[in-house]
Motif scaffolding. Structure first.
Motif, PDB file in Angstrom:
ATOM      1  N   SER A 167      37.748 101.900 -75.327  1.00 48.18           N
ATOM      2  CA  SER A 167      36.403 101.322 -75.357  1.00 48.18           C
ATOM      3  C   SER A 167      35.557 101.640 -74.138  1.00 48.18           C
ATOM      4  O   SER A 167      34.334 101.532 -74.210  1.00 48.18           O
ATOM      5  CB  SER A 167      36.509  99.796 -75.460  1.00 48.18           C
ATOM      6  OG  SER A 167      37.175  99.419 -76.630  1.00 48.18           O
ATOM      7  N   PHE A 168      36.188 101.987 -73.028  1.00 44.72           N
ATOM      8  CA  PHE A 168      35.455 102.149 -71.781  1.00 44.72           C
ATOM      9  C   PHE A 168      35.804 103.465 -71.107  1.00 44.72           C
ATOM     10  O   PHE A 168      36.883 104.011 -71.328  1.00 44.72           O
ATOM     11  CB  PHE A 168      35.800 101.006 -70.811  1.00 44.72           C
ATOM     12  CG  PHE A 168      35.553  99.629 -71.343  1.00 44.72           C
ATOM     13  CD1 PHE A 168      34.295  99.250 -71.795  1.00 44.72           C
ATOM     14  CD2 PHE A 168      36.575  98.699 -71.394  1.00 44.72           C
ATOM     15  CE1 PHE A 168      34.065  97.977 -72.282  1.00 44.72           C
ATOM     16  CE2 PHE A 168      36.356  97.422 -71.874  1.00 44.72           C
ATOM     17  CZ  PHE A 168      35.093  97.056 -72.327  1.00 44.72           C
ATOM     18  N   PRO A 169      34.900 103.951 -70.221  1.00 46.40           N
ATOM     19  CA  PRO A 169      35.262 105.104 -69.387  1.00 46.40           C
ATOM     20  C   PRO A 169      36.490 104.749 -68.534  1.00 46.40           C
ATOM     21  O   PRO A 169      36.728 103.565 -68.247  1.00 46.40           O
ATOM     22  CB  PRO A 169      34.031 105.300 -68.496  1.00 46.40           C
ATOM     23  CG  PRO A 169      32.913 104.606 -69.189  1.00 46.40           C
ATOM     24  CD  PRO A 169      33.538 103.483 -69.961  1.00 46.40           C
ATOM     25  N   LEU A 170      37.241 105.750 -68.151  1.00 47.70           N
ATOM     26  CA  LEU A 170      38.522 105.496 -67.471  1.00 47.70           C
ATOM     27  C   LEU A 170      38.393 104.669 -66.201  1.00 47.70           C
ATOM     28  O   LEU A 170      39.251 103.833 -65.925  1.00 47.70           O
ATOM     29  CB  LEU A 170      39.241 106.803 -67.194  1.00 47.70           C
ATOM     30  CG  LEU A 170      39.720 107.550 -68.443  1.00 47.70           C
ATOM     31  CD1 LEU A 170      40.438 108.830 -68.052  1.00 47.70           C
ATOM     32  CD2 LEU A 170      40.613 106.673 -69.291  1.00 47.70           C
ATOM     33  N   SER A 171      37.335 104.879 -65.417  1.00 50.77           N
ATOM     34  CA  SER A 171      37.202 104.103 -64.179  1.00 50.77           C
ATOM     35  C   SER A 171      37.035 102.613 -64.487  1.00 50.77           C
ATOM     36  O   SER A 171      37.615 101.758 -63.812  1.00 50.77           O
ATOM     37  CB  SER A 171      36.035 104.602 -63.344  1.00 50.77           C
ATOM     38  OG  SER A 171      34.818 104.479 -64.064  1.00 50.77           O
ATOM     39  N   LEU A 172      36.271 102.303 -65.512  1.00 48.47           N
ATOM     40  CA  LEU A 172      36.082 100.907 -65.908  1.00 48.47           C
ATOM     41  C   LEU A 172      37.356 100.364 -66.563  1.00 48.47           C
ATOM     42  O   LEU A 172      37.724  99.207 -66.353  1.00 48.47           O
ATOM     43  CB  LEU A 172      34.888 100.788 -66.855  1.00 48.47           C
ATOM     44  CG  LEU A 172      34.402  99.384 -67.195  1.00 48.47           C
ATOM     45  CD1 LEU A 172      34.086  98.586 -65.925  1.00 48.47           C
ATOM     46  CD2 LEU A 172      33.161  99.466 -68.078  1.00 48.47           C
ATOM     47  N   ALA A 173      38.038 101.209 -67.310  1.00 48.72           N
ATOM     48  CA  ALA A 173      39.305 100.804 -67.924  1.00 48.72           C
ATOM     49  C   ALA A 173      40.326 100.430 -66.849  1.00 48.72           C
ATOM     50  O   ALA A 173      41.053  99.443 -66.986  1.00 48.72           O
ATOM     51  CB  ALA A 173      39.847 101.917 -68.809  1.00 48.72           C
ATOM     52  N   GLU A 174      40.362 101.184 -65.760  1.00 48.48           N
ATOM     53  CA  GLU A 174      41.284 100.885 -64.656  1.00 48.48           C
ATOM     54  C   GLU A 174      40.989  99.515 -64.060  1.00 48.48           C
ATOM     55  O   GLU A 174      41.909  98.744 -63.768  1.00 48.48           O
ATOM     56  CB  GLU A 174      41.191 101.959 -63.574  1.00 48.48           C
ATOM     57  CG  GLU A 174      41.802 103.280 -63.979  1.00 48.48           C
ATOM     58  CD  GLU A 174      41.595 104.373 -62.945  1.00 48.48           C
ATOM     59  OE1 GLU A 174      41.078 104.096 -61.838  1.00 48.48           O
ATOM     60  OE2 GLU A 174      41.960 105.521 -63.247  1.00 48.48           O
ATOM     61  N   GLU A 175      39.702  99.210 -63.879  1.00 48.99           N
ATOM     62  CA  GLU A 175      39.317  97.898 -63.357  1.00 48.99           C
ATOM     63  C   GLU A 175      39.768  96.787 -64.305  1.00 48.99           C
ATOM     64  O   GLU A 175      40.240  95.736 -63.866  1.00 48.99           O
ATOM     65  CB  GLU A 175      37.801  97.822 -63.161  1.00 48.99           C
ATOM     66  CG  GLU A 175      37.280  98.668 -62.026  1.00 48.99           C
ATOM     67  CD  GLU A 175      35.758  98.612 -61.914  1.00 48.99           C
ATOM     68  OE1 GLU A 175      35.171  97.564 -62.271  1.00 48.99           O
ATOM     69  OE2 GLU A 175      35.172  99.602 -61.462  1.00 48.99           O
ATOM     70  N   CYS A 176      39.613  97.026 -65.598  1.00 51.92           N
ATOM     71  CA  CYS A 176      40.016  96.021 -66.591  1.00 51.92           C
ATOM     72  C   CYS A 176      41.538  95.806 -66.587  1.00 51.92           C
ATOM     73  O   CYS A 176      42.001  94.670 -66.727  1.00 51.92           O
ATOM     74  CB  CYS A 176      39.552  96.442 -67.981  1.00 51.92           C
ATOM     75  SG  CYS A 176      37.767  96.409 -68.215  1.00 51.92           S
ATOM     76  N   VAL A 177      42.276  96.895 -66.431  1.00 49.92           N
ATOM     77  CA  VAL A 177      43.738  96.782 -66.359  1.00 49.92           C
ATOM     78  C   VAL A 177      44.118  95.918 -65.161  1.00 49.92           C
ATOM     79  O   VAL A 177      44.928  94.985 -65.279  1.00 49.92           O
ATOM     80  CB  VAL A 177      44.404  98.179 -66.261  1.00 49.92           C
ATOM     81  CG1 VAL A 177      45.888  98.055 -65.923  1.00 49.92           C
ATOM     82  CG2 VAL A 177      44.213  98.948 -67.558  1.00 49.92           C
ATOM     83  N   GLN A 178      43.529  96.210 -64.008  1.00 41.43           N
ATOM     84  CA  GLN A 178      43.843  95.439 -62.808  1.00 41.43           C
ATOM     85  C   GLN A 178      43.467  93.980 -62.982  1.00 41.43           C
ATOM     86  O   GLN A 178      44.247  93.088 -62.618  1.00 41.43           O
ATOM     87  CB  GLN A 178      43.123  96.038 -61.596  1.00 41.43           C
ATOM     88  CG  GLN A 178      43.670  97.386 -61.184  1.00 41.43           C
ATOM     89  CD  GLN A 178      42.862  98.027 -60.069  1.00 41.43           C
ATOM     90  OE1 GLN A 178      41.885  97.481 -59.583  1.00 41.43           O
ATOM     91  NE2 GLN A 178      43.271  99.228 -59.679  1.00 41.43           N
TER      92      GLN A 178
END
Length: 171
Positions: A24-35
């Motif tokens: 759903s999100f660009p990878l940089s934003l996905a990383e933030e969501c994972v964290q």
């Protein structure tokens, strides 16, 4: 209950979370969501909010991830998602043409998926990518399993229509 090995837990759960948010999100934003999801998971477990009798840590994590995803979409509502494009490597012309065609088809699929309702996108992702059962998805999203099954069916039908329309337009 034995103490949790946090390093092992993060190692086991992170790839699934990256796939979940990366859809759903660009990878940089996905990383933030994972964290953010992992931080909330640790905090909730430490606070005693997790009850193992109600489901696995993985299911609990997806519940947290669901809310993080909703918050992120609300906070980044102006974000228009494009495909996660990689770079071409030097190849023969026929390989480049095939790679380009595959890339276009993948982009068409991503675009079609983004045109589905949010619930259809989420249910389809959990069912196909994360391989959760209808019951597990229902528990996670607080829906009856029959409703989950209906969302999956409608999502597949909508995708067929959208992709058929795309194929017709690109002829």
């Amino acid at each position: 209950m034995k103490p949790l090995n946090w390093n092992q837990l993060v190692q086991d759960l992170s790839p699934a979370l990256y796939r979940y948010f990366g859809a759903s999100f660009p990878l940089s934003l996905a990383e933030e969501c994972v964290q953010e999801t992992l931080i909330r998971l640790v905090q909730k477990i430490d606070n005693g909010d997790y009850d193992a009798s109600r489901g696995s840590i993985r299911m609990y994590m997806y519940g947290i991830a669901h809310f993080v995803k909703l918050e992120t979409k609300r906070n980044h509502s102006n974000l228009f998602l494009h495909g996660h494009d990689g770079e071409f490597v030097h190849q023969e012309n026929s390989d480049l043409h095939q790679n380009l065609e595959q890339k276009q088809n993948l982009q068409a699929l991503r675009t079609a998926i983004q045109q589905l309702s949010e619930i259809q996108q989420e249910v389809l992702h959990l069912y196909l990518d994360e391989e959760l059962t209808l019951e597990a998805i229902g528990t996670l999203l607080n829906l009856p399993s029959g409703t989950v099954k209906s969302h999956i069916f409608r999502a597949k039908e909508n995708l067929k229509e959208l992709l058929a329309k795309y194929m017709e337009e690109t002829k």
